[in-house]
Motif scaffolding. Structure first.
Motif, PDB file in Angstrom:
ATOM      1  N   GLY A   1     -10.086 -10.901   0.799  1.00  0.00           N
ATOM      2  CA  GLY A   1      -9.795  -9.617   0.161  1.00  0.00           C
ATOM      3  C   GLY A   1      -9.244  -8.605   1.701  1.00  0.00           C
ATOM      4  O   GLY A   1      -7.757  -8.229   1.375  1.00  0.00           O
ATOM      5  N   LEU A   2      -8.737  -8.448   2.564  1.00  0.00           N
ATOM      6  CA  LEU A   2      -8.078  -7.584   3.277  1.00  0.00           C
ATOM      7  C   LEU A   2      -6.458  -8.415   3.115  1.00  0.00           C
ATOM      8  O   LEU A   2      -5.969  -7.722   2.959  1.00  0.00           O
ATOM      9  CB  LEU A   2      -8.575  -7.283   4.914  1.00  0.00           C
ATOM     10  CG  LEU A   2      -9.546  -7.328   5.128  1.00  0.00           C
ATOM     11  CD1 LEU A   2     -10.222  -6.873   6.620  1.00  0.00           C
ATOM     12  CD2 LEU A   2      -9.870  -5.646   3.989  1.00  0.00           C
ATOM     13  N   ALA A   3      -6.829  -9.634   3.232  1.00  0.00           N
ATOM     14  CA  ALA A   3      -4.756 -10.217   3.121  1.00  0.00           C
ATOM     15  C   ALA A   3      -4.833 -10.109   2.385  1.00  0.00           C
ATOM     16  O   ALA A   3      -3.312  -9.444   2.047  1.00  0.00           O
ATOM     17  CB  ALA A   3      -4.752 -11.937   3.692  1.00  0.00           C
ATOM     18  N   SER A   4      -4.985 -10.213   1.384  1.00  0.00           N
ATOM     19  CA  SER A   4      -4.989  -9.654  -0.278  1.00  0.00           C
ATOM     20  C   SER A   4      -4.121  -8.708  -0.849  1.00  0.00           C
ATOM     21  O   SER A   4      -2.925  -8.490  -0.803  1.00  0.00           O
ATOM     22  CB  SER A   4      -5.558 -10.207  -1.222  1.00  0.00           C
ATOM     23  OG  SER A   4      -6.787 -11.560  -1.409  1.00  0.00           O
ATOM     24  N   GLY A   5      -4.722  -7.551   0.135  1.00  0.00           N
ATOM     25  CA  GLY A   5      -4.220  -6.541   0.054  1.00  0.00           C
ATOM     26  C   GLY A   5      -3.602  -5.852   0.618  1.00  0.00           C
ATOM     27  O   GLY A   5      -2.734  -5.499   0.157  1.00  0.00           O
ATOM     28  N   VAL A   6      -2.690  -6.701   2.230  1.00  0.00           N
ATOM     29  CA  VAL A   6      -2.122  -5.714   2.087  1.00  0.00           C
ATOM     30  C   VAL A   6      -0.561  -6.972   1.735  1.00  0.00           C
ATOM     31  O   VAL A   6       0.539  -6.251   1.524  1.00  0.00           O
ATOM     32  CB  VAL A   6      -1.523  -7.551   3.774  1.00  0.00           C
ATOM     33  CG1 VAL A   6       0.382  -6.971   4.223  1.00  0.00           C
ATOM     34  CG2 VAL A   6      -3.148  -6.055   4.654  1.00  0.00           C
ATOM     35  N   LEU A   7      -0.850  -8.154   1.099  1.00  0.00           N
ATOM     36  CA  LEU A   7      -0.051  -8.672   0.029  1.00  0.00           C
ATOM     37  C   LEU A   7       0.170  -7.710  -1.643  1.00  0.00           C
ATOM     38  O   LEU A   7       1.858  -7.759  -1.524  1.00  0.00           O
ATOM     39  CB  LEU A   7      -0.232  -9.959  -0.878  1.00  0.00           C
ATOM     40  CG  LEU A   7      -0.306 -11.321   0.741  1.00  0.00           C
ATOM     41  CD1 LEU A   7      -1.375 -12.201  -0.170  1.00  0.00           C
ATOM     42  CD2 LEU A   7       1.006 -12.471   0.533  1.00  0.00           C
ATOM     43  N   LEU A   8      -0.546  -7.207  -1.229  1.00  0.00           N
ATOM     44  CA  LEU A   8      -0.336  -6.726  -2.787  1.00  0.00           C
ATOM     45  C   LEU A   8       0.740  -5.196  -2.203  1.00  0.00           C
ATOM     46  O   LEU A   8       1.314  -4.526  -2.846  1.00  0.00           O
ATOM     47  CB  LEU A   8      -1.760  -5.986  -3.626  1.00  0.00           C
ATOM     48  CG  LEU A   8      -1.905  -6.417  -4.391  1.00  0.00           C
ATOM     49  CD1 LEU A   8      -0.870  -6.784  -6.031  1.00  0.00           C
ATOM     50  CD2 LEU A   8      -2.302  -7.962  -4.353  1.00  0.00           C
ATOM     51  N   VAL A   9      -0.255  -4.546  -0.855  1.00  0.00           N
ATOM     52  CA  VAL A   9       0.532  -3.361  -0.586  1.00  0.00           C
ATOM     53  C   VAL A   9       2.225  -3.921  -0.367  1.00  0.00           C
ATOM     54  O   VAL A   9       3.432  -3.032  -0.590  1.00  0.00           O
ATOM     55  CB  VAL A   9       0.257  -2.775   0.412  1.00  0.00           C
ATOM     56  CG1 VAL A   9       1.372  -1.412   1.003  1.00  0.00           C
ATOM     57  CG2 VAL A   9      -1.353  -1.914   0.055  1.00  0.00           C
ATOM     58  N   ARG A  10       2.575  -5.092   0.165  1.00  0.00           N
ATOM     59  CA  ARG A  10       4.388  -4.945   0.211  1.00  0.00           C
ATOM     60  C   ARG A  10       4.254  -5.321  -0.975  1.00  0.00           C
ATOM     61  O   ARG A  10       5.932  -4.821  -1.640  1.00  0.00           O
ATOM     62  CB  ARG A  10       4.181  -6.821   0.859  1.00  0.00           C
ATOM     63  CG  ARG A  10       3.342  -6.597   2.350  1.00  0.00           C
ATOM     64  CD  ARG A  10       4.342  -5.347   3.455  1.00  0.00           C
ATOM     65  NE  ARG A  10       3.394  -5.447   5.187  1.00  0.00           N
ATOM     66  CZ  ARG A  10       3.051  -3.908   5.249  1.00  0.00           C
ATOM     67  NH1 ARG A  10       3.225  -3.422   4.871  1.00  0.00           N
ATOM     68  NH2 ARG A  10       2.865  -4.382   6.844  1.00  0.00           N
ATOM     69  N   ALA A  11       4.078  -5.906  -2.232  1.00  0.00           N
ATOM     70  CA  ALA A  11       4.626  -5.765  -3.121  1.00  0.00           C
ATOM     71  C   ALA A  11       5.398  -4.352  -3.492  1.00  0.00           C
ATOM     72  O   ALA A  11       5.920  -4.545  -4.299  1.00  0.00           O
ATOM     73  CB  ALA A  11       3.899  -7.023  -4.155  1.00  0.00           C
ATOM     74  N   LEU A  12       3.948  -3.606  -4.174  1.00  0.00           N
ATOM     75  CA  LEU A  12       4.560  -2.052  -4.030  1.00  0.00           C
ATOM     76  C   LEU A  12       5.347  -1.525  -3.264  1.00  0.00           C
ATOM     77  O   LEU A  12       5.666  -1.088  -4.164  1.00  0.00           O
ATOM     78  CB  LEU A  12       3.138  -1.602  -4.064  1.00  0.00           C
ATOM     79  CG  LEU A  12       1.426  -1.894  -5.250  1.00  0.00           C
ATOM     80  CD1 LEU A  12       0.311  -1.551  -5.123  1.00  0.00           C
ATOM     81  CD2 LEU A  12       2.127  -1.799  -7.439  1.00  0.00           C
ATOM     82  N   GLU A  13       5.758  -1.691  -2.382  1.00  0.00           N
ATOM     83  CA  GLU A  13       6.454  -1.046  -1.519  1.00  0.00           C
ATOM     84  C   GLU A  13       8.489  -1.441  -2.269  1.00  0.00           C
ATOM     85  O   GLU A  13       8.977  -0.510  -2.271  1.00  0.00           O
ATOM     86  CB  GLU A  13       6.570  -1.505  -0.307  1.00  0.00           C
ATOM     87  CG  GLU A  13       4.510  -1.175   0.285  1.00  0.00           C
ATOM     88  CD  GLU A  13       5.213  -1.485   2.170  1.00  0.00           C
ATOM     89  OE1 GLU A  13       4.117  -1.124   2.827  1.00  0.00           O
ATOM     90  OE2 GLU A  13       5.678  -2.409   2.338  1.00  0.00           O
ATOM     91  N   THR A  14       8.372  -2.964  -2.474  1.00  0.00           N
ATOM     92  CA  THR A  14       9.464  -3.210  -3.305  1.00  0.00           C
ATOM     93  C   THR A  14       9.465  -2.739  -4.461  1.00  0.00           C
ATOM     94  O   THR A  14      10.663  -2.577  -4.856  1.00  0.00           O
ATOM     95  CB  THR A  14       9.394  -4.866  -3.136  1.00  0.00           C
ATOM     96  OG1 THR A  14       8.113  -5.271  -4.084  1.00  0.00           O
ATOM     97  CG2 THR A  14       9.070  -5.283  -2.272  1.00  0.00           C
TER      98      THR A  14
END
Length: 366
Positions: free
Chosen positions: A43-56
């Motif tokens: 779950g935590l790794a997924s959270g970082v991935l989604l945040v990186r996408a939201l940043e773009t």
């Protein structure tokens, strides 16, 4: 080939489902989005991935981990979400439980467990029933890949996949992805992040900070980013608690073994696994009276598949449904009040357990 990027139009999820979830993300451009990951590695790794996408997408992606003993659908956590006034919610890896819902708040759930039917008004991207199985982080990685530069983020999908299924999972391209991410470093990082969530201090938020700072698994395994020393302390604490609690003498019935102990750390699943290997003919229940105040948190493990439904007779239907939702053929876990746990123990073949037995074990750790 990058992890999860195959030419199969149905794996790790159907193309139309991925496209719908990407449309949801695109709609969050410039908005405030709260991302709520499960506190385990996947779950935590997924959270970082989604945040990186939201940043773009130039969205404001804030990560918030549910507290100790909570889930993304817990009433207290949802109240804190509402108070933070986000414009959208993304919940990741809800562990097959209820879907978090706040009326009028656009919500996307990305989860490897959730079966249909799904409630209306919530967008769901699920890998339920996929073969080979899919981690939430792999599903998240494929989802966000068109929105980011995917190569530098592959290690996060590898980390979450190994955390969920191990290094030998039959997932396409996992072997090559592990080599790129450094297998030894991934295994070490998974161990540290897992321990953070299990520790009495519940350091999952610190583990999330470490993942956000790291550029690869070696940054974590070699302590190159702040916070890793605290994760190492958590791992040492958890190891000591497992050794202590695993020395608890089991109470044996015909086919059930109960270990009742008290620890503020989430060690009951690890104790249950250890004793299931020692007692392969028994269903092992490791019950922890010290993890949450007034509750008995337990893990049930078996070396052979078992029919779990009869074990829940005597409990309220809502409690039984929640436990079954999070169960597997060899495993179950949950959190019950002391009276409910006494009834549960009787249902599984351990009559005679009294409330004062549970309270005494909580006062005097095993």
């Amino acid at each position: 080939m990058l992890l999860g990027h195959t030419k199969d139009p149905t794996w790790p999820a159907a193309e139309d489902a991925l496209a719908e979830a990407r449309r949801f993300l695109e709609q969050q451009r410039g908005k405030r989005v709260l991302v709520a990951p499960h506190p385990e590695v996947d779950g935590l790794a997924s959270g970082v991935l989604l945040v990186r996408a939201l940043e773009t997408l130039r969205a404001s992606g804030a990560l918030r981990v549910p507290g100790k003993g909570e889930h993304a659908h817990s009433a207290g956590f949802l109240e804190r979400v509402r108070a933070s006034a986000p414009e959208a919610l993304i919940a990741l890896d809800t562990d097959g439980r209820a879907i978090p819902r706040l009326p009028s708040l656009p919500t996307l759930v990305v989860d490897r467990h959730l079966p249909e039917p799904w409630p209306s008004g919530v967008h769901v991207l699920s890998a339920h029933g996929q073969e080979p199985p899919v981690s939430t982080s792999l599903l998240s990685y494929v989802l966000v890949s068109p929105l980011v530069v995917p190569g530098p983020l592959e290690w996060l999908a590898v980390l979450g996949t190994v955390g969920a299924f191990g290094t030998d999972a039959p997932i396409p391209f996992l072997k090559d992805a592990l080599r790129r991410a450094n297998r030894k470093a991934v295994v070490e990082a998974v161990s540290l992040v897992h321990a953070a969530r299990r520790s009495a201090r519940f350091a999952a938020p610190r583990a999330l900070e470490v993942l956000l700072r790291a550029r690869n698994a070696k940054d974590i395994s070699e302590g190159r980013v702040p916070g890793v020393d605290e994760l190492r302390d958590c791992r040492l604490e958890v190891r000591r608690e497992v050794e202590r609690c695993a020395r608890t003498p089991p109470r044996l019935a015909t086919s059930v073994a109960l270990l009742l102990f008290s620890s503020e750390a989430q060690v009951h699943p690890l104790v249950a696994i250890r004793w299931a290997q020692r007692l392969p003919e028994h269903v092992v229940i490791a019950a922890n009276t010290g993890y949450l105040p007034g509750r008995v948190d337990f893990a049930l493990r078996s070396q052979t598949p078992i029919d779990l439904a009869p074990l829940l007779q005597g409990l309220e239907p809502s409690l039984a449904e929640e436990l079954l939702a999070a169960s597997r053929p060899h495993a179950m876990g949950g959190s019950l009040s002391q009276p409910d746990f006494v009834r549960f123990a009787a249902a599984v073949g351990l009559p005679g357990l009294r409330a004062q037995d549970v309270e005494r074990r909580g006062a005097f750790p095993g």
